[in-house]
Design a protein around this motif. Structure first.
Motif, mmCIF file in Angstrom:
data_model
loop_
_atom_site.group_PDB
_atom_site.id
_atom_site.type_symbol
_atom_site.label_atom_id
_atom_site.label_comp_id
_atom_site.label_asym_id
_atom_site.label_seq_id
_atom_site.Cartn_x
_atom_site.Cartn_y
_atom_site.Cartn_z
ATOM 1 N N SER A 1 -32.355 -0.314 -22.996
ATOM 2 C CA SER A 1 -32.988 -0.139 -24.235
ATOM 3 C C SER A 1 -32.962 -1.478 -25.035
ATOM 4 C CB SER A 1 -32.028 0.856 -24.947
ATOM 5 O OG SER A 1 -30.708 0.507 -25.311
ATOM 6 N N TRP A 2 -32.145 -2.524 -24.625
ATOM 7 C CA TRP A 2 -32.156 -3.785 -25.027
ATOM 8 C C TRP A 2 -31.710 -4.617 -23.939
ATOM 9 C CZ3 TRP A 2 -27.549 -6.041 -24.261
ATOM 10 C CH2 TRP A 2 -26.400 -5.085 -24.530
ATOM 11 N N ALA A 3 -32.109 -6.011 -24.268
ATOM 12 C CA ALA A 3 -31.654 -7.074 -23.230
ATOM 13 C C ALA A 3 -31.540 -8.417 -23.829
ATOM 14 C CB ALA A 3 -32.860 -7.303 -22.280
ATOM 15 N N LEU A 4 -30.735 -9.336 -23.533
ATOM 16 C CA LEU A 4 -30.419 -10.618 -24.243
ATOM 17 C C LEU A 4 -30.847 -11.612 -23.140
ATOM 18 C CD1 LEU A 4 -26.841 -9.856 -25.461
ATOM 19 C CD2 LEU A 4 -29.199 -9.747 -26.586
ATOM 20 N N ILE A 5 -31.573 -12.609 -23.545
ATOM 21 C CA ILE A 5 -32.313 -13.642 -22.770
ATOM 22 C C ILE A 5 -31.784 -14.892 -23.334
ATOM 23 C CG2 ILE A 5 -34.430 -14.502 -21.841
ATOM 24 C CD1 ILE A 5 -33.796 -11.352 -21.555
ATOM 25 N N GLY A 6 -31.287 -15.733 -22.274
ATOM 26 C CA GLY A 6 -31.084 -17.172 -22.417
ATOM 27 C C GLY A 6 -31.543 -18.165 -21.706
ATOM 28 N N HIS A 7 -31.226 -19.408 -22.014
ATOM 29 C CA HIS A 7 -31.867 -20.497 -21.416
ATOM 30 C C HIS A 7 -30.367 -21.572 -21.088
ATOM 31 C CE1 HIS A 7 -32.986 -24.782 -21.714
ATOM 32 N NE2 HIS A 7 -34.030 -24.350 -21.009
ATOM 33 N N PRO A 8 -30.378 -21.911 -19.749
ATOM 34 C CA PRO A 8 -29.459 -22.599 -19.233
ATOM 35 C C PRO A 8 -29.073 -24.055 -20.101
ATOM 36 C CG PRO A 8 -31.199 -22.529 -17.594
ATOM 37 C CD PRO A 8 -31.882 -21.919 -18.798
ATOM 38 N N GLY A 9 -29.715 -24.306 -20.870
ATOM 39 C CA GLY A 9 -29.468 -25.703 -22.025
ATOM 40 C C GLY A 9 -29.040 -24.979 -23.473
ATOM 41 N N ARG A 10 -29.318 -23.538 -23.637
ATOM 42 C CA ARG A 10 -28.872 -22.946 -24.768
ATOM 43 C C ARG A 10 -29.855 -23.414 -25.923
ATOM 44 N NH1 ARG A 10 -24.233 -23.799 -22.080
ATOM 45 N NH2 ARG A 10 -22.842 -22.194 -21.852
ATOM 46 N N LYS A 11 -30.866 -23.820 -25.627
ATOM 47 C CA LYS A 11 -31.899 -24.124 -26.648
ATOM 48 C C LYS A 11 -32.661 -22.848 -27.041
ATOM 49 C CE LYS A 11 -32.414 -28.910 -24.905
ATOM 50 N NZ LYS A 11 -32.148 -29.704 -26.167
ATOM 51 N N LEU A 12 -32.940 -21.839 -26.098
ATOM 52 C CA LEU A 12 -33.671 -20.734 -26.516
ATOM 53 C C LEU A 12 -32.836 -19.400 -26.172
ATOM 54 C CD1 LEU A 12 -37.003 -22.079 -24.554
ATOM 55 C CD2 LEU A 12 -36.426 -22.147 -26.994
ATOM 56 N N ALA A 13 -32.944 -18.470 -27.136
ATOM 57 C CA ALA A 13 -32.472 -17.046 -26.751
ATOM 58 C C ALA A 13 -33.669 -16.068 -27.296
ATOM 59 C CB ALA A 13 -31.197 -17.172 -27.628
ATOM 60 N N TRP A 14 -33.293 -14.866 -26.911
ATOM 61 C CA TRP A 14 -34.018 -13.819 -27.449
ATOM 62 C C TRP A 14 -33.272 -12.556 -27.271
ATOM 63 C CZ3 TRP A 14 -35.928 -17.528 -24.247
ATOM 64 C CH2 TRP A 14 -36.974 -18.223 -24.723
ATOM 65 N N ILE A 15 -33.406 -11.707 -28.109
ATOM 66 C CA ILE A 15 -33.014 -10.265 -28.198
ATOM 67 C C ILE A 15 -33.920 -9.383 -28.174
ATOM 68 C CG2 ILE A 15 -32.013 -8.489 -29.759
ATOM 69 C CD1 ILE A 15 -30.098 -10.644 -30.985
ATOM 70 N N PHE A 16 -34.147 -8.752 -27.059
ATOM 71 C CA PHE A 16 -35.382 -7.737 -26.778
ATOM 72 C C PHE A 16 -34.964 -6.302 -26.988
ATOM 73 C CE2 PHE A 16 -37.657 -10.318 -23.065
ATOM 74 C CZ PHE A 16 -38.041 -11.314 -24.043
ATOM 75 N N ALA A 17 -35.859 -5.419 -27.180
ATOM 76 C CA ALA A 17 -35.754 -4.079 -27.269
ATOM 77 C C ALA A 17 -36.734 -3.303 -26.930
ATOM 78 C CB ALA A 17 -35.219 -3.417 -28.841
ATOM 79 N N ARG A 18 -36.585 -1.972 -26.302
ATOM 80 C CA ARG A 18 -37.783 -1.210 -26.098
ATOM 81 C C ARG A 18 -38.450 -0.675 -27.150
ATOM 82 N NH1 ARG A 18 -39.299 -2.194 -21.019
ATOM 83 N NH2 ARG A 18 -37.538 -2.099 -19.437
ATOM 84 N N GLU A 19 -37.915 -0.532 -28.313
ATOM 85 C CA GLU A 19 -38.482 0.087 -29.629
ATOM 86 C C GLU A 19 -38.312 -1.226 -30.586
ATOM 87 O OE1 GLU A 19 -39.097 3.217 -29.978
ATOM 88 O OE2 GLU A 19 -38.573 3.731 -27.965
#
Length: 186
Positions: A127-145
């Motif tokens: 229902s959700w996912a957390l996405i990062g970047h190796p250098g910690r410059k980018l990040a996202w919180i994803f959700a199905r809703e």
């Protein structure tokens, strides 16, 4: 000339993704195991670390589909405003071998712009996912809703601090018109 104008910001993103910016922290890694078939589909972007390509967009989503060649079609859908039509940008992701499907190399514009991303964690029910970047410059919180409970959002945001991110850099993406201009939203 117009193409150059459009490619320049994307090349800047590439440079940002490739550089660790002199950070003393080791590169971010993921221990997540991702079931690619369950991961496919539309993910709404609940929050991100804003950068030029996504800043100011509303009702954004990433849409993934497995391709016959084993790679993943990555479509970024967005609106510049709620009264504007949805636009898309297409990319292709390749899963890095021996990463439990958690590390992806994404390419846009025929490979001119590339970035490494990490699926850091996925909810057991996807229902959700957390996405990062190796250098910690980018990040996202994803959700199905499109809507996410505030308590869950704060819990997920706090997980980034444990991975060495400044959680204050994460900002919510307006998914509904009433969210535009609200505290904590881009």
């Amino acid at each position: 000339m117009r193409r150059l104008f459009l490619l320049l910001p994307l090349l800047m993103l590439l440079a940002a993704c490739a550089s660790t910016g002199g950070s003393t922290m080791p590169p971010l890694t993921s221990t997540a195991t991702v079931d690619l078939e369950r991961y496919m589909g539309r993910w709404w972007v609940i929050a991100n670390v804003p950068y030029f390509a996504e800043r100011g967009k509303v009702a954004t989503a990433d849409i993934y589909a497995l391709r016959e060649d084993g790679r993943i079609a990555n479509t970024y859908a967005y609106r510049k405003a709620f009264d504007k039509p949805e636009k898309t940008m297409a990319g292709v992701a390749t899963v890095v071998p021996d990463t439990n499907n958690a590390q992806w190399r994404i390419a846009f514009f025929g490979g001119l712009v590339k970035a490494d991303l990490l699926v850091m964690e996925v909810a057991p029910d996807y229902s959700w996912a957390l996405i990062g970047h190796p250098g910690r410059k980018l990040a996202w919180i994803f959700a199905r809703e499109q809507a996410m409970d505030e308590a869950l959002y704060q819990q997920l945001r706090a997980k980034f601090a444990a991975w060495g991110y400044d959680p204050e850099t994460l900002q919510r993406v307006p998914q509904f018109p009433a969210q535009v201009g609200q505290p904590g939203f881009q």
